[in-house]
Design an enzyme around this catalytic site. Sequence first.
Site, PDB file in Angstrom:
ATOM      1  N   HIS A   1       6.331  15.679   8.437  1.00 50.31           N
ATOM      2  CA  HIS A   1       7.192  14.526   8.691  1.00 50.31           C
ATOM      3  C   HIS A   1       8.017  14.712   9.962  1.00 50.31           C
ATOM      4  CE1 HIS A   1       6.574  13.636   4.232  1.00 50.31           C
ATOM      5  NE2 HIS A   1       5.977  12.674   4.909  1.00 50.31           N
TER       6      HIS A   1
ATOM      7  N   HIS B   1      -1.313  12.338   7.544  1.00 48.55           N
ATOM      8  CA  HIS B   1      -1.629  13.049   6.306  1.00 48.55           C
ATOM      9  C   HIS B   1      -1.921  12.055   5.189  1.00 48.55           C
ATOM     10  CE1 HIS B   1       2.766  12.495   6.359  1.00 48.55           C
ATOM     11  NE2 HIS B   1       2.701  12.447   5.042  1.00 48.55           N
TER      12      HIS B   1
ATOM     13  N   CYS C   1       5.197   6.911  -5.402  1.00 47.91           N
ATOM     14  CA  CYS C   1       4.336   7.305  -4.292  1.00 47.91           C
ATOM     15  C   CYS C   1       4.567   8.783  -4.011  1.00 47.91           C
ATOM     16  CB  CYS C   1       4.603   6.462  -3.056  1.00 47.91           C
ATOM     17  SG  CYS C   1       6.314   6.387  -2.577  1.00 47.91           S
TER      18      CYS C   1
ATOM     19  N   HIS D   1       2.130  12.527  -2.364  1.00 50.60           N
ATOM     20  CA  HIS D   1       1.022  13.107  -1.618  1.00 50.60           C
ATOM     21  C   HIS D   1       0.082  13.843  -2.570  1.00 50.60           C
ATOM     22  CE1 HIS D   1       4.544  12.943   1.094  1.00 50.60           C
ATOM     23  NE2 HIS D   1       3.646  12.476   1.939  1.00 50.60           N
TER      24      HIS D   1
ATOM     25  N   GLU E   1       7.750  11.061 -12.020  1.00 49.56           N
ATOM     26  CA  GLU E   1       8.833  10.185 -11.562  1.00 49.56           C
ATOM     27  C   GLU E   1       9.276   9.184 -12.621  1.00 49.56           C
ATOM     28  OE1 GLU E   1       8.246   8.274  -7.764  1.00 49.56           O
ATOM     29  OE2 GLU E   1       7.377  10.082  -6.889  1.00 49.56           O
TER      30      GLU E   1
ATOM     31  N   TYR F   1      -0.465   3.928   8.377  1.00 51.87           N
ATOM     32  CA  TYR F   1       0.767   3.380   8.955  1.00 51.87           C
ATOM     33  C   TYR F   1       1.596   4.519   9.533  1.00 51.87           C
ATOM     34  CZ  TYR F   1       3.806   5.025   5.196  1.00 51.87           C
ATOM     35  OH  TYR F   1       4.526   5.813   4.336  1.00 51.87           O
TER      36      TYR F   1
ATOM     37  N   GLU G   1       0.929   8.149   7.586  1.00 56.55           N
ATOM     38  CA  GLU G   1       0.125   8.401   6.402  1.00 56.55           C
ATOM     39  C   GLU G   1      -1.127   7.537   6.338  1.00 56.55           C
ATOM     40  OE1 GLU G   1       3.529   9.931   3.326  1.00 56.55           O
ATOM     41  OE2 GLU G   1       2.940   7.826   3.166  1.00 56.55           O
TER      42      GLU G   1
ATOM     43  N   TRP H   1       6.950   1.505   4.021  1.00 60.90           N
ATOM     44  CA  TRP H   1       5.561   1.380   3.556  1.00 60.90           C
ATOM     45  C   TRP H   1       5.389   0.228   2.585  1.00 60.90           C
ATOM     46  CZ3 TRP H   1       8.756   5.467   2.409  1.00 60.90           C
ATOM     47  CH2 TRP H   1       9.138   5.633   1.074  1.00 60.90           C
TER      48      TRP H   1
END
Length: 172
Positions: free
Chosen positions: A25, A31, A66, A68, A86, A101, A113, A158
């Site tokens: 980042h 990624h 969201c 990874h 989460e 994006y 990403e 996003w």
Amino acid sequence: MMEEQVILVNEKDEQLGLMPKQEAHEKGVLHRAFSVFVFNDKNELMLQQRALHKYHSPGLWTNTCCSHQRDGESTIAAGKRRLFEEMGFTTDLKETTSFIYKAPFDNGLTEHELDHILVGNFEGTPNINKDEVASWKWMGLQEVKKDIQAKPEIYTAWFKIIFDKFYQHLLV
């Protein structure tokens, strides 16, 4: 504890290597990521408000969850893992599309990403992880679309991109 690694990819989603999440980042390198959208039987979307201590986009509203993918982990398995971590529940997910994006943040970090959109269905109340999520709510898609237009500053970068460019892939 070792910092979480992200999967570096090219524009074709071919894995190029791994990098610590924070470094990826900081450098703004492409990624792999995913965004989960969970709907109820009324076709309302479950939104989450990101925890206030998140290192980027704290307190902003976004899709259900969201994150990874981990090295060797499928996108669906990653989506189910993070949804449970989460939001405290699991459900079947299907991938609808993916897109690239790039979004710079005020703190010097950049999200770059290849984001896979996952869609699922759930009836009930989540058991949110307060370390990840400040709040949650159900909203109809038209209501979300109007709210983004009226108050774009309360939504993640996003999430606004997905709603602008990939709205049709959210319709289940």
